[in-house]
Motif scaffolding. Sequence first.
Motif, PDB file in Angstrom:
ATOM      1  N   TRP A  51      -6.416  76.475 -24.122  1.00  6.88           N
ATOM      2  CA  TRP A  51      -5.978  76.149 -22.762  1.00  6.88           C
ATOM      3  C   TRP A  51      -4.756  76.986 -22.401  1.00  6.88           C
ATOM      4  O   TRP A  51      -4.084  77.544 -23.263  1.00  6.88           O
ATOM      5  CB  TRP A  51      -5.685  74.655 -22.600  1.00  6.88           C
ATOM      6  N   ALA A  52      -4.535  77.077 -21.114  1.00  6.06           N
ATOM      7  CA  ALA A  52      -3.380  77.826 -20.617  1.00  6.06           C
ATOM      8  C   ALA A  52      -2.824  77.112 -19.401  1.00  6.06           C
ATOM      9  O   ALA A  52      -3.539  76.408 -18.681  1.00  6.06           O
ATOM     10  CB  ALA A  52      -3.777  79.252 -20.255  1.00  6.06           C
ATOM     11  N   VAL A  53      -1.532  77.316 -19.183  1.00  2.53           N
ATOM     12  CA  VAL A  53      -0.878  76.759 -18.008  1.00  2.53           C
ATOM     13  C   VAL A  53      -0.057  77.854 -17.354  1.00  2.53           C
ATOM     14  O   VAL A  53       0.520  78.710 -18.032  1.00  2.53           O
ATOM     15  CB  VAL A  53       0.021  75.554 -18.390  1.00  2.53           C
ATOM     16  N   GLY A  54      -0.037  77.846 -16.027  1.00  4.43           N
ATOM     17  CA  GLY A  54       0.702  78.873 -15.312  1.00  4.43           C
ATOM     18  C   GLY A  54       0.749  78.601 -13.827  1.00  4.43           C
ATOM     19  O   GLY A  54       0.336  77.524 -13.360  1.00  4.43           O
ATOM     20  N   PRO A  55       1.213  79.565 -13.052  1.00  2.00           N
ATOM     21  CA  PRO A  55       1.308  79.403 -11.596  1.00  2.00           C
ATOM     22  C   PRO A  55      -0.078  79.194 -10.984  1.00  2.00           C
ATOM     23  O   PRO A  55      -1.075  79.748 -11.481  1.00  2.00           O
ATOM     24  CB  PRO A  55       1.916  80.731 -11.131  1.00  2.00           C
ATOM     25  N   ALA A  56      -0.124  78.428  -9.906  1.00  2.00           N
ATOM     26  CA  ALA A  56      -1.409  78.131  -9.250  1.00  2.00           C
ATOM     27  C   ALA A  56      -2.189  79.400  -8.888  1.00  2.00           C
ATOM     28  O   ALA A  56      -3.409  79.451  -9.111  1.00  2.00           O
ATOM     29  CB  ALA A  56      -1.169  77.264  -8.016  1.00  2.00           C
ATOM     30  N   PRO A  57      -1.565  80.457  -8.338  1.00  2.00           N
ATOM     31  CA  PRO A  57      -2.340  81.659  -8.002  1.00  2.00           C
ATOM     32  C   PRO A  57      -2.951  82.348  -9.223  1.00  2.00           C
ATOM     33  O   PRO A  57      -4.052  82.904  -9.141  1.00  2.00           O
ATOM     34  CB  PRO A  57      -1.313  82.562  -7.306  1.00  2.00           C
ATOM     35  N   ILE A  58      -2.247  82.319 -10.349  1.00  2.00           N
ATOM     36  CA  ILE A  58      -2.770  82.914 -11.582  1.00  2.00           C
ATOM     37  C   ILE A  58      -3.973  82.117 -12.076  1.00  2.00           C
ATOM     38  O   ILE A  58      -5.029  82.676 -12.422  1.00  2.00           O
ATOM     39  CB  ILE A  58      -1.688  82.984 -12.676  1.00  2.00           C
ATOM     40  N   ILE A  59      -3.831  80.804 -12.109  1.00  2.00           N
ATOM     41  CA  ILE A  59      -4.930  79.940 -12.558  1.00  2.00           C
ATOM     42  C   ILE A  59      -6.135  80.079 -11.636  1.00  2.00           C
ATOM     43  O   ILE A  59      -7.288  80.143 -12.092  1.00  2.00           O
ATOM     44  CB  ILE A  59      -4.464  78.471 -12.621  1.00  2.00           C
ATOM     45  N   ASP A  60      -5.892  80.161 -10.343  1.00  2.00           N
ATOM     46  CA  ASP A  60      -6.983  80.337  -9.380  1.00  2.00           C
ATOM     47  C   ASP A  60      -7.739  81.640  -9.642  1.00  2.00           C
ATOM     48  O   ASP A  60      -8.984  81.664  -9.646  1.00  2.00           O
ATOM     49  CB  ASP A  60      -6.428  80.339  -7.957  1.00  2.00           C
ATOM     50  N   ALA A  61      -7.013  82.718  -9.878  1.00  2.00           N
ATOM     51  CA  ALA A  61      -7.656  84.004 -10.136  1.00  2.00           C
ATOM     52  C   ALA A  61      -8.485  83.962 -11.410  1.00  2.00           C
ATOM     53  O   ALA A  61      -9.621  84.462 -11.459  1.00  2.00           O
ATOM     54  CB  ALA A  61      -6.602  85.106 -10.217  1.00  2.00           C
ATOM     55  N   LEU A  62      -7.947  83.349 -12.461  1.00  2.00           N
ATOM     56  CA  LEU A  62      -8.678  83.263 -13.728  1.00  2.00           C
ATOM     57  C   LEU A  62      -9.944  82.427 -13.581  1.00  2.00           C
ATOM     58  O   LEU A  62     -10.990  82.741 -14.161  1.00  2.00           O
ATOM     59  CB  LEU A  62      -7.777  82.667 -14.813  1.00  2.00           C
ATOM     60  N   ASN A  63      -9.854  81.360 -12.809  1.00  2.00           N
ATOM     61  CA  ASN A  63     -11.029  80.510 -12.596  1.00  2.00           C
ATOM     62  C   ASN A  63     -12.136  81.228 -11.836  1.00  2.00           C
ATOM     63  O   ASN A  63     -13.318  80.906 -11.993  1.00  2.00           O
ATOM     64  CB  ASN A  63     -10.633  79.226 -11.853  1.00  2.00           C
ATOM     65  N   ARG A  64     -11.779  82.206 -11.034  1.00  2.00           N
ATOM     66  CA  ARG A  64     -12.790  82.967 -10.292  1.00  2.00           C
ATOM     67  C   ARG A  64     -13.572  83.902 -11.214  1.00  2.00           C
ATOM     68  O   ARG A  64     -14.724  84.246 -10.945  1.00  2.00           O
ATOM     69  CB  ARG A  64     -12.124  83.764  -9.166  1.00  2.00           C
ATOM     70  N   VAL A  65     -12.946  84.297 -12.314  1.00  2.00           N
ATOM     71  CA  VAL A  65     -13.601  85.192 -13.279  1.00  2.00           C
ATOM     72  C   VAL A  65     -14.285  84.392 -14.393  1.00  2.00           C
ATOM     73  O   VAL A  65     -15.309  84.811 -14.933  1.00  2.00           O
ATOM     74  CB  VAL A  65     -12.567  86.161 -13.885  1.00  2.00           C
TER      75      VAL A  65
END
Length: 376
Positions: free
Chosen positions: A241-255
């Motif tokens: 698991w990873a935690v980070g800023p919402a924009p980073i998590i959003d980008a990773l979830n798209r991939v």
Amino acid sequence: MSAVLNDPAIPSRPQPRPGVLQIEAYVPGKSHAPGVEKVFKLSSNETPLGPSEKAVTAFNAAARTLQDYPDGAAHVLREAIARAQGLDPDRIICGAGSDELLNLVTHTFVGPGDEVLFSEHGFLVYRIAALAAGGVPVVAKEANLTTDVDALLAKVTARTRVVFVANPNNPTGTYIPFSEVKRLHAGLPPNVLLVLDAAYAEYVRRNDYETGLELALSAENVLMTRTFSKIHGLAALRIGWAVGPAPIIDALNRVRGPFNMNTPALLAGAAAIEDVAHVEKAVAHNAEWLPWLTTQIGKLGLNVTPSVANFLLIHFPPEKGRTAKEADAFLTRRGLILRSVASYGLPDALRMTVGSAEANLKVVEALKDFLEGKPA
């Protein structure tokens, strides 16, 4: 016939894109000792205590729903992690081991020619992920087998996109204090993503150590990754698991793939992170045996790099009959499997996981016999 089919400039078979054939495939620690009845695998930093019984129960219960797709958003696991860590579950992403998350980072933020920076003896997956994404791996020298913040910052260029820092580092077992992590972050351009790989965080017992969670929650360019493969004993299920800023998590979830984790892993992971007593037992075992092994192996005349994780790096002299390669073969014949770290640029060392009491005692005894020239 199409002119394209007759074009001699076209390769005769499909070609990997640039960078792929530069990858030296990751080779896990060996797990077998031919002809040995009882084997002690101390090559992959696995916990000798095994998984939580609560995790095993959850895993078994999952067998009743194998016909169903898993929860693509990993709600149960993210919420369990959030409760345990005091986090917003929307700031968490889960993957098939932290390895998948490290690869997601490069595929999301690194393009052809972009640079990925990490330390000299950093986790091999950083280089592999960089090349797989078409990026350029950049290595910063270490100081005394420890991440050197100044060396990392000196390597940052306009092409740098990601900086990976394993803290504690594998395979050295060394760490940098949180003050140094903050200094590194302060020296990075805002468009560079700092990934703090804290796979062994639970084992660290140093007052100046922090996982990086504070930065991951407050900065716009920091991601912290964790794993269930080590202290939770769920390496076979591949949970990270990873935690980070919402924009980073959003980008990773798209991939991220839509069903990148299986149901048994999701449920077992959720149960494991809530079993605090099991984690505390694993921490206590490591706190007892890590210093013991360091001292006893040191008494044999071998140098051991001070470690804060659940493994230690043992250095051997280059002289014939006492080398790391010969020691590895000797130990294997006794059913004691350690990890060669030549691929990390450390050909004269072996990495040993802190094992069970029986395994630890046998390694010290075997190393003594090896150094005294006794037969395996």
